[in-house]
Structure formats: C-alpha cells, structure tokens
Motif scaffolding. Structure first.
Motif, PDB file in Angstrom:
ATOM      1  N   ARG A 113       0.902  -1.301   0.253  1.00  0.00           N
ATOM      2  CA  ARG A 113      -0.135   0.451   0.126  1.00  0.00           C
ATOM      3  C   ARG A 113       1.044   1.135   0.307  1.00  0.00           C
ATOM      4  N   ALA A 114       2.159   0.995   1.291  1.00  0.00           N
ATOM      5  CA  ALA A 114       2.901   1.758   0.771  1.00  0.00           C
ATOM      6  C   ALA A 114       3.777   2.896  -0.684  1.00  0.00           C
ATOM      7  N   TYR A 115       4.260   1.486  -0.875  1.00  0.00           N
ATOM      8  CA  TYR A 115       4.850   1.663  -2.434  1.00  0.00           C
ATOM      9  C   TYR A 115       3.274   1.840  -3.521  1.00  0.00           C
ATOM     10  N   GLN A 116       2.487   1.732  -3.308  1.00  0.00           N
ATOM     11  CA  GLN A 116       1.275   2.402  -4.342  1.00  0.00           C
ATOM     12  C   GLN A 116       1.305   3.677  -3.752  1.00  0.00           C
ATOM     13  N   ARG A 117       1.437   3.843  -2.949  1.00  0.00           N
ATOM     14  CA  ARG A 117       0.450   5.432  -2.730  1.00  0.00           C
ATOM     15  C   ARG A 117       1.800   6.618  -2.646  1.00  0.00           C
ATOM     16  N   PHE A 118       3.266   5.301  -2.803  1.00  0.00           N
ATOM     17  CA  PHE A 118       4.809   6.098  -3.294  1.00  0.00           C
ATOM     18  C   PHE A 118       4.129   5.980  -4.781  1.00  0.00           C
ATOM     19  N   GLN A 119       3.977   5.361  -5.472  1.00  0.00           N
ATOM     20  CA  GLN A 119       3.759   5.658  -6.749  1.00  0.00           C
ATOM     21  C   GLN A 119       2.630   6.911  -7.456  1.00  0.00           C
ATOM     22  N   ILE A 120       1.509   7.224  -6.772  1.00  0.00           N
ATOM     23  CA  ILE A 120       0.480   7.999  -7.079  1.00  0.00           C
ATOM     24  C   ILE A 120       0.661   8.947  -6.993  1.00  0.00           C
ATOM     25  N   THR A 121       1.763   8.765  -5.361  1.00  0.00           N
ATOM     26  CA  THR A 121       2.501  10.575  -5.223  1.00  0.00           C
ATOM     27  C   THR A 121       3.079  11.022  -6.454  1.00  0.00           C
ATOM     28  N   ALA A 122       4.042  10.116  -6.733  1.00  0.00           N
ATOM     29  CA  ALA A 122       5.174  10.287  -8.091  1.00  0.00           C
ATOM     30  C   ALA A 122       4.932  10.891  -9.495  1.00  0.00           C
ATOM     31  N   ASP A 123       3.148  10.828  -9.041  1.00  0.00           N
ATOM     32  CA  ASP A 123       2.582  11.413 -10.730  1.00  0.00           C
ATOM     33  C   ASP A 123       2.021  12.212 -10.373  1.00  0.00           C
ATOM     34  N   THR A 124       2.305  12.740  -9.454  1.00  0.00           N
ATOM     35  CA  THR A 124       1.381  14.633  -9.583  1.00  0.00           C
ATOM     36  C   THR A 124       2.451  15.535 -10.459  1.00  0.00           C
ATOM     37  N   HIS A 125       1.356  15.976 -10.528  1.00  0.00           N
ATOM     38  CA  HIS A 125       2.119  16.873 -11.559  1.00  0.00           C
ATOM     39  C   HIS A 125       2.181  18.804 -11.279  1.00  0.00           C
ATOM     40  N   LEU A 126       2.754  18.782 -11.719  1.00  0.00           N
ATOM     41  CA  LEU A 126       3.442  20.455 -10.505  1.00  0.00           C
ATOM     42  C   LEU A 126       1.971  21.391 -10.628  1.00  0.00           C
ATOM     43  N   LEU A 127       1.434  21.210 -11.962  1.00  0.00           N
ATOM     44  CA  LEU A 127       0.272  21.532 -12.202  1.00  0.00           C
ATOM     45  C   LEU A 127      -0.577  21.861 -10.555  1.00  0.00           C
ATOM     46  N   GLU A 128      -0.631  20.266 -10.061  1.00  0.00           N
ATOM     47  CA  GLU A 128      -1.209  20.403  -8.816  1.00  0.00           C
ATOM     48  C   GLU A 128      -0.871  19.846  -7.342  1.00  0.00           C
ATOM     49  N   VAL A 129       0.449  21.062  -7.659  1.00  0.00           N
ATOM     50  CA  VAL A 129       0.838  20.725  -5.954  1.00  0.00           C
ATOM     51  C   VAL A 129      -0.120  21.774  -5.457  1.00  0.00           C
ATOM     52  N   PRO A 130      -0.531  22.298  -5.838  1.00  0.00           N
ATOM     53  CA  PRO A 130      -1.410  23.401  -4.662  1.00  0.00           C
ATOM     54  C   PRO A 130      -2.543  22.568  -3.515  1.00  0.00           C
ATOM     55  N   LEU A 131      -2.309  21.696  -4.829  1.00  0.00           N
ATOM     56  CA  LEU A 131      -4.183  20.681  -4.443  1.00  0.00           C
ATOM     57  C   LEU A 131      -3.422  19.911  -3.996  1.00  0.00           C
ATOM     58  N   ALA A 132      -2.413  19.333  -3.605  1.00  0.00           N
ATOM     59  CA  ALA A 132      -1.965  17.620  -3.223  1.00  0.00           C
ATOM     60  C   ALA A 132      -2.658  17.356  -1.969  1.00  0.00           C
ATOM     61  N   ARG A 133      -2.597  18.494  -0.885  1.00  0.00           N
ATOM     62  CA  ARG A 133      -3.219  17.787   0.271  1.00  0.00           C
ATOM     63  C   ARG A 133      -3.873  17.793  -0.155  1.00  0.00           C
ATOM     64  N   TRP A 134      -5.091  17.892  -0.362  1.00  0.00           N
ATOM     65  CA  TRP A 134      -6.409  17.507  -1.015  1.00  0.00           C
ATOM     66  C   TRP A 134      -6.756  16.481  -1.677  1.00  0.00           C
ATOM     67  N   LEU A 135      -5.945  16.832  -2.882  1.00  0.00           N
ATOM     68  CA  LEU A 135      -5.558  15.149  -3.741  1.00  0.00           C
ATOM     69  C   LEU A 135      -5.248  14.497  -3.686  1.00  0.00           C
ATOM     70  N   LEU A 136      -4.031  13.956  -2.917  1.00  0.00           N
ATOM     71  CA  LEU A 136      -3.762  12.582  -2.466  1.00  0.00           C
ATOM     72  C   LEU A 136      -4.745  12.276  -1.793  1.00  0.00           C
ATOM     73  N   PRO A 137      -5.060  12.316  -0.396  1.00  0.00           N
ATOM     74  CA  PRO A 137      -5.778  12.138   0.276  1.00  0.00           C
ATOM     75  C   PRO A 137      -6.854  10.794  -0.494  1.00  0.00           C
ATOM     76  N   TYR A 138      -6.967  11.693  -1.847  1.00  0.00           N
ATOM     77  CA  TYR A 138      -8.645  11.256  -2.716  1.00  0.00           C
ATOM     78  C   TYR A 138      -8.300   9.822  -3.349  1.00  0.00           C
ATOM     79  N   ARG A 139      -6.898  10.575  -4.217  1.00  0.00           N
ATOM     80  CA  ARG A 139      -6.567   9.408  -4.939  1.00  0.00           C
ATOM     81  C   ARG A 139      -6.486   7.836  -4.718  1.00  0.00           C
ATOM     82  N   TYR A 140      -5.745   8.652  -3.517  1.00  0.00           N
ATOM     83  CA  TYR A 140      -5.626   7.425  -2.345  1.00  0.00           C
ATOM     84  C   TYR A 140      -7.054   6.073  -1.795  1.00  0.00           C
ATOM     85  N   ARG A 141      -7.543   7.202  -1.693  1.00  0.00           N
ATOM     86  CA  ARG A 141      -8.538   6.107  -1.317  1.00  0.00           C
ATOM     87  C   ARG A 141      -9.591   5.724  -2.607  1.00  0.00           C
ATOM     88  N   LYS A 142      -9.553   6.150  -3.855  1.00  0.00           N
ATOM     89  CA  LYS A 142      -9.955   6.194  -5.061  1.00  0.00           C
ATOM     90  C   LYS A 142      -9.437   4.782  -5.464  1.00  0.00           C
TER      91      LYS A 142
END
Length: 194
Positions: A159-188
């Motif tokens: 699970r941590a590995y897959q979260r690492f992969q998802i985090t690595a896929d974050t685009h630079l323009l998504e960074v300001p929303l990462a605080r909310w976007l990453l937990p959403y993607r983890y749950r999804k």
C-alpha cells in the motif's frame, strides 16, 4: 483585485522554473527508486511469505539498500521539490513496514538456507520453520498468526509503495491541491493508510 491576482500570477510565473527543476529532479529520483524496487517484486512478497513460505534473499536486498540510503542521507532519496514531504512520508512508510517484517523473518521462525544453482552460484533464501512453534509435546501453536503478521506487513509495504507511485504521478500544476488531491487518489485506489 486585479492587481493582487496579477501579482500572484507574476510570482508563480517567476518561481515556476525553480519549482519545475526541483520537481523534475524528484521525479528522476522516484523513477530510480521504482526501478530498484519493481512493483511486481513488492506484490510477490505476500505470496512468498504465506503460500510458498520461502523468501529469496534478493527480494529483501532493494529494501536494505533503500534503508541504507535513508540512514546515510544519500542524494538518491533527498527529495526537495514541491511534493517532497509526501514522497518522504511514503518512502518512510515502506521502510517502516519492511523493518517490522524483517523483525519477524528471523531465526528461529525463519531459517536462512542456500542452494547451489546450475550456473555454479549459490542462491540464498529464508525458509519458514514451523517446528519453531512447537510446544513441549511437539504440537505447533500460533504459527498461522505469525504468518498473518508477516502478510500484514507485506500488505503495508504494498500500500505504501502504491501511494508512493501515486504521489510520484502528481503534476506540477496539481501541487497546490496535493493536500486534498493525494488522499482522494489514495482512497480512490484503495491504498489509503489504515
């Protein structure tokens, strides 16, 4: 209002080359880590522990290398870009779950073994020792619980590995929303922290 928006846009435009450079460097570091520790190898850890009850030593080596790199603060794991906090957190989660697993995959519950290969080399592996759970009458107790604990740690690694992969896929323009976007993607993707 237009002045404030224009000022913020100007600051963002000014800082973008710096942030983009750091973000790209972090992406290169994550690619190296993901190449060192392929996804299939991480996913294969669970069946090796529970079904085969035999874990090749080479499966542990990338984790040990990453743990060493973290301990010695090597360049390959020093994230400095806009999502560095998230990448470090997930890398630490991988290594913490691995450390907990390695506390269980030890003598006497697991025995180190080797075998000669056809090419003249030796391969090393950890073999589950059910006899280590025998009571004074020779009846094994709680070995299934031990295996379940091993599998739980292997799943935490996955699970941590897959979260690492998802985090690595974050685009630079998504960074300001990462605080909310990453937990959403983890749950999804059903890899949220439990």
């Amino acid at each position: 209002a237009f002045f404030a928006i224009g000022s913020v846009a100007g600051v963002i435009a000014f800082l973008r080359p710096v942030l983009d450079s750091k973000h790209q460097r972090d992406l290169d570091r994550t690619k190296r880590i993901l190449a060192l520790l392929p996804e299939q190898q991480v996913l294969d850890l669970e069946p090796c522990l529970y079904q085969s009850r035999l874990v090749p030593e080479w499966m542990f080596q990338p984790f040990d290398q990453l743990a060493h790199e973290v301990r010695t603060n090597q360049d390959g794991i020093r994230f400095s870009g806009p999502v560095s906090k998230h990448l470090r957190r997930e890398l630490q989660a991988i290594l913490k779950a691995y450390a907990q697993l390695r506390l269980l995959v030890q003598v006497p519950e697991w025995e180190p073994r080797s075998r000669d290969e056809e090419d003249g080399t030796k391969s090393y592996y950890w073999d589950f020792n059910k006899a280590a759970f025998n009571d004074e009458r020779g009846i094994p107790h709680n070995y299934a619980q031990h295996l379940d604990e091993c599998v739980d740690h292997a799943r935490s690694i996955s699970r941590a590995y897959q979260r690492f992969q998802i985090t690595a896929d974050t685009h630079l323009l998504e960074v300001p929303l990462a605080r909310w976007l990453l937990p959403y993607r983890y749950r999804k993707n059903d890899v949220a922290q439990i």
